[in-house]
Design a protein around this motif. Structure first.
Motif, PDB file in Angstrom:
ATOM      1  N   ALA A 181      28.374 -11.967 -28.503  1.00  0.00           N
ATOM      2  CA  ALA A 181      28.569 -12.555 -29.829  1.00  0.00           C
ATOM      3  C   ALA A 181      30.042 -12.504 -30.211  1.00  0.00           C
ATOM      4  O   ALA A 181      30.592 -13.452 -30.780  1.00  0.00           O
ATOM      5  CB  ALA A 181      27.717 -11.814 -30.863  1.00  0.00           C
ATOM      6  N   TYR A 227      18.596 -14.563 -33.574  1.00  0.00           N
ATOM      7  CA  TYR A 227      17.968 -14.091 -32.338  1.00  0.00           C
ATOM      8  C   TYR A 227      18.699 -12.801 -31.980  1.00  0.00           C
ATOM      9  O   TYR A 227      19.776 -12.530 -32.496  1.00  0.00           O
ATOM     10  CB  TYR A 227      18.108 -15.118 -31.197  1.00  0.00           C
ATOM     11  CG  TYR A 227      19.465 -15.776 -31.175  1.00  0.00           C
ATOM     12  CD1 TYR A 227      19.654 -17.013 -31.753  1.00  0.00           C
ATOM     13  CD2 TYR A 227      20.560 -15.119 -30.620  1.00  0.00           C
ATOM     14  CE1 TYR A 227      20.913 -17.595 -31.776  1.00  0.00           C
ATOM     15  CE2 TYR A 227      21.812 -15.695 -30.631  1.00  0.00           C
ATOM     16  CZ  TYR A 227      21.984 -16.939 -31.211  1.00  0.00           C
ATOM     17  OH  TYR A 227      23.228 -17.508 -31.232  1.00  0.00           O
ATOM     18  N   VAL A 228      18.087 -12.014 -31.097  1.00  0.00           N
ATOM     19  CA  VAL A 228      18.679 -10.710 -30.795  1.00  0.00           C
ATOM     20  C   VAL A 228      19.200 -10.695 -29.353  1.00  0.00           C
ATOM     21  O   VAL A 228      18.442 -10.905 -28.409  1.00  0.00           O
ATOM     22  CB  VAL A 228      17.644  -9.582 -31.013  1.00  0.00           C
ATOM     23  CG1 VAL A 228      18.279  -8.231 -30.722  1.00  0.00           C
ATOM     24  CG2 VAL A 228      17.104  -9.630 -32.435  1.00  0.00           C
ATOM     25  N   LEU A 229      20.496 -10.489 -29.215  1.00  0.00           N
ATOM     26  CA  LEU A 229      21.119 -10.327 -27.895  1.00  0.00           C
ATOM     27  C   LEU A 229      21.052  -8.858 -27.505  1.00  0.00           C
ATOM     28  O   LEU A 229      20.807  -8.001 -28.361  1.00  0.00           O
ATOM     29  CB  LEU A 229      22.579 -10.770 -27.963  1.00  0.00           C
ATOM     30  CG  LEU A 229      22.819 -12.199 -28.446  1.00  0.00           C
ATOM     31  CD1 LEU A 229      24.296 -12.419 -28.753  1.00  0.00           C
ATOM     32  CD2 LEU A 229      22.345 -13.195 -27.410  1.00  0.00           C
ATOM     33  N   LEU A 289      28.923  -9.816 -38.923  1.00  0.00           N
ATOM     34  CA  LEU A 289      28.662 -11.220 -38.596  1.00  0.00           C
ATOM     35  C   LEU A 289      27.589 -11.343 -37.526  1.00  0.00           C
ATOM     36  O   LEU A 289      27.568 -10.582 -36.551  1.00  0.00           O
ATOM     37  CB  LEU A 289      29.941 -11.894 -38.093  1.00  0.00           C
ATOM     38  CG  LEU A 289      31.064 -12.079 -39.122  1.00  0.00           C
ATOM     39  CD1 LEU A 289      32.299 -12.684 -38.453  1.00  0.00           C
ATOM     40  CD2 LEU A 289      30.609 -12.941 -40.299  1.00  0.00           C
ATOM     41  N   SER A 290      26.721 -12.338 -37.702  1.00  0.00           N
ATOM     42  CA  SER A 290      25.696 -12.672 -36.721  1.00  0.00           C
ATOM     43  C   SER A 290      25.966 -14.071 -36.211  1.00  0.00           C
ATOM     44  O   SER A 290      26.399 -14.936 -36.974  1.00  0.00           O
ATOM     45  CB  SER A 290      24.319 -12.625 -37.387  1.00  0.00           C
ATOM     46  OG  SER A 290      23.379 -13.337 -36.602  1.00  0.00           O
ATOM     47  N   ILE A 291      25.716 -14.324 -34.908  1.00  0.00           N
ATOM     48  CA  ILE A 291      25.905 -15.693 -34.400  1.00  0.00           C
ATOM     49  C   ILE A 291      24.596 -16.478 -34.391  1.00  0.00           C
ATOM     50  O   ILE A 291      24.566 -17.613 -33.926  1.00  0.00           O
ATOM     51  CB  ILE A 291      26.567 -15.734 -33.012  1.00  0.00           C
ATOM     52  CG1 ILE A 291      25.720 -15.036 -31.952  1.00  0.00           C
ATOM     53  CG2 ILE A 291      27.965 -15.131 -33.068  1.00  0.00           C
ATOM     54  CD1 ILE A 291      26.131 -15.408 -30.521  1.00  0.00           C
ATOM     55  N   GLY A 292      23.523 -15.936 -34.901  1.00  0.00           N
ATOM     56  CA  GLY A 292      22.282 -16.712 -34.973  1.00  0.00           C
ATOM     57  C   GLY A 292      21.090 -15.802 -35.106  1.00  0.00           C
ATOM     58  O   GLY A 292      21.181 -14.589 -34.905  1.00  0.00           O
ATOM     59  N   ASN A 301      23.475  -6.926 -26.773  1.00  0.00           N
ATOM     60  CA  ASN A 301      24.540  -6.194 -27.476  1.00  0.00           C
ATOM     61  C   ASN A 301      25.492  -7.212 -28.082  1.00  0.00           C
ATOM     62  O   ASN A 301      25.379  -8.410 -27.830  1.00  0.00           O
ATOM     63  CB  ASN A 301      25.276  -5.235 -26.534  1.00  0.00           C
ATOM     64  CG  ASN A 301      26.108  -5.977 -25.530  1.00  0.00           C
ATOM     65  OD1 ASN A 301      27.234  -6.354 -25.816  1.00  0.00           O
ATOM     66  ND2 ASN A 301      25.550  -6.229 -24.358  1.00  0.00           N
ATOM     67  N   GLY A 302      26.448  -6.719 -28.862  1.00  0.00           N
ATOM     68  CA  GLY A 302      27.308  -7.646 -29.612  1.00  0.00           C
ATOM     69  C   GLY A 302      28.506  -8.199 -28.852  1.00  0.00           C
ATOM     70  O   GLY A 302      29.272  -8.979 -29.412  1.00  0.00           O
ATOM     71  N   THR A 306      29.759  -7.178 -34.982  1.00  0.00           N
ATOM     72  CA  THR A 306      28.798  -8.221 -34.608  1.00  0.00           C
ATOM     73  C   THR A 306      27.419  -7.588 -34.505  1.00  0.00           C
ATOM     74  O   THR A 306      27.220  -6.618 -33.777  1.00  0.00           O
ATOM     75  CB  THR A 306      29.192  -8.895 -33.277  1.00  0.00           C
ATOM     76  OG1 THR A 306      29.501  -7.879 -32.311  1.00  0.00           O
ATOM     77  CG2 THR A 306      30.377  -9.802 -33.454  1.00  0.00           C
ATOM     78  N   THR A 307      26.496  -8.153 -35.253  1.00  0.00           N
ATOM     79  CA  THR A 307      25.149  -7.600 -35.350  1.00  0.00           C
ATOM     80  C   THR A 307      24.179  -8.678 -35.821  1.00  0.00           C
ATOM     81  O   THR A 307      24.571  -9.532 -36.636  1.00  0.00           O
ATOM     82  CB  THR A 307      25.119  -6.414 -36.358  1.00  0.00           C
ATOM     83  OG1 THR A 307      23.758  -6.166 -36.751  1.00  0.00           O
ATOM     84  CG2 THR A 307      25.903  -6.698 -37.626  1.00  0.00           C
ATOM     85  N   PRO A 308      22.917  -8.653 -35.340  1.00  0.00           N
ATOM     86  CA  PRO A 308      21.955  -9.642 -35.850  1.00  0.00           C
ATOM     87  C   PRO A 308      21.674  -9.458 -37.346  1.00  0.00           C
ATOM     88  O   PRO A 308      21.133 -10.351 -37.987  1.00  0.00           O
ATOM     89  CB  PRO A 308      20.700  -9.411 -35.002  1.00  0.00           C
ATOM     90  CG  PRO A 308      20.905  -8.145 -34.279  1.00  0.00           C
ATOM     91  CD  PRO A 308      22.366  -7.820 -34.275  1.00  0.00           C
TER      92      PRO A 308
END
Ligand code: ADE
Length: 231
Positions: A141, A133-135, A128-131, A137-138, A84-86
């Motif tokens: 996500a 924007y940057v959280l 995979l990215s969930i959107g 950490n993953g 999981t990554t932007p």
């Protein structure tokens, strides 16, 4: 299905999955979820998992050694390894449906500043990215993606509504608005058609409303279907 999650923050990944439908799916043995602390695979005395960028630049990256060791320990012959990554491909409902058919998912939770690219090249099947924007950490996500997948597993929703009727079952249409009782709340009325008992008219109303809602909130979905405007 079995899900393993490798993260620096196991609680962030697990906490959202401990309630409601996903908790029941675990209790019913539909899915088994294990979160592991990446630090457990760090070998130096400070249990270091990140380091400075080669070539300079701001921030820290997750180091390859603990990630390789963790994946090598937890991977099975048929595992799907997901980061999981932007920087990933946008996760959509079709991905949830596709991933729900796998027996073992192994999630690596990215660090917001990134991870050593050799991990991605050698170990990761998909990013995979969930959107957009940057959280921080993953892990969050990963919880989001797991929720979307697990609720699709046979038996997970129990007697509740089938996932076939909801937004994104048709990837280009949102669901129509929905109402419950009372029919009149402070003078705000439920549309008459929904109380009429005419199923044909209700279906027609729902189709029109779904289209209007999609046009208002997600015009990109309709453009994807119709192609770009010609003028
Ligand atoms: N990690 C940080 N931001 C993310 C995002 N938007 N999607 C997936 N993983 C992430």
């Amino acid at each position: 299905m079995r899900i393993d999650i490798i993260t620096l923050f196991p609680e962030i990944a697990l906490a959202p999955l401990r309630e409601s439908i996903i908790k029941r799916a675990q209790d019913a043995k539909i899915v088994e979820i294990h979160a592991h602390n990446l630090r457990d695979w760090a070998t130096d005395k400070h249990r270091k998992t990140d380091d400075y960028l080669c070539g300079g630049g701001q921030g820290m990256l997750l180091k390859p050694e603990p990630l390789f060791a963790a994946v090598e320990d937890l991977r099975q012959a048929d595992s799907k390894v997901i980061l999981t990554t932007p920087q990933g491909k946008s996760f959509v409902q079709a991905d949830a449906q596709r991933l729900a058919t796998h027996h073992h998912l192994l999630f690596l939770c990215g660090h917001y500043e990134g991870i050593d690219h050799r991990v991605i090249e050698e170990l990761v099947d998909e990013e995979l990215s969930i959107g957009d924007y940057v959280l921080t950490n993953g892990a969050l996500a990963t919880a989001v993606i797991c929720d979307a997948i697990i609720r699709l597993l046979p038996g997970a929703l129990g007697d509740e509504r089938s996932p076939e009727e909801e937004s994104f079952s048709d990837p280009n249409l949102l669901e129509a608005p929905a109402y419950t009782k009372p029919a009149d709340f402070r003078g705000f009325k439920v549309p008459d058609v929904l109380l009429s008992g005419h199923h044909g008219e209700i279906d027609q109303w729902k189709r029109e409303q779904a289209l209007a809602r999609t046009r208002k909130n997600r015009p990109d979905l309709l453009e994807a279907q119709e192609g770009p405007p010609t003028s």
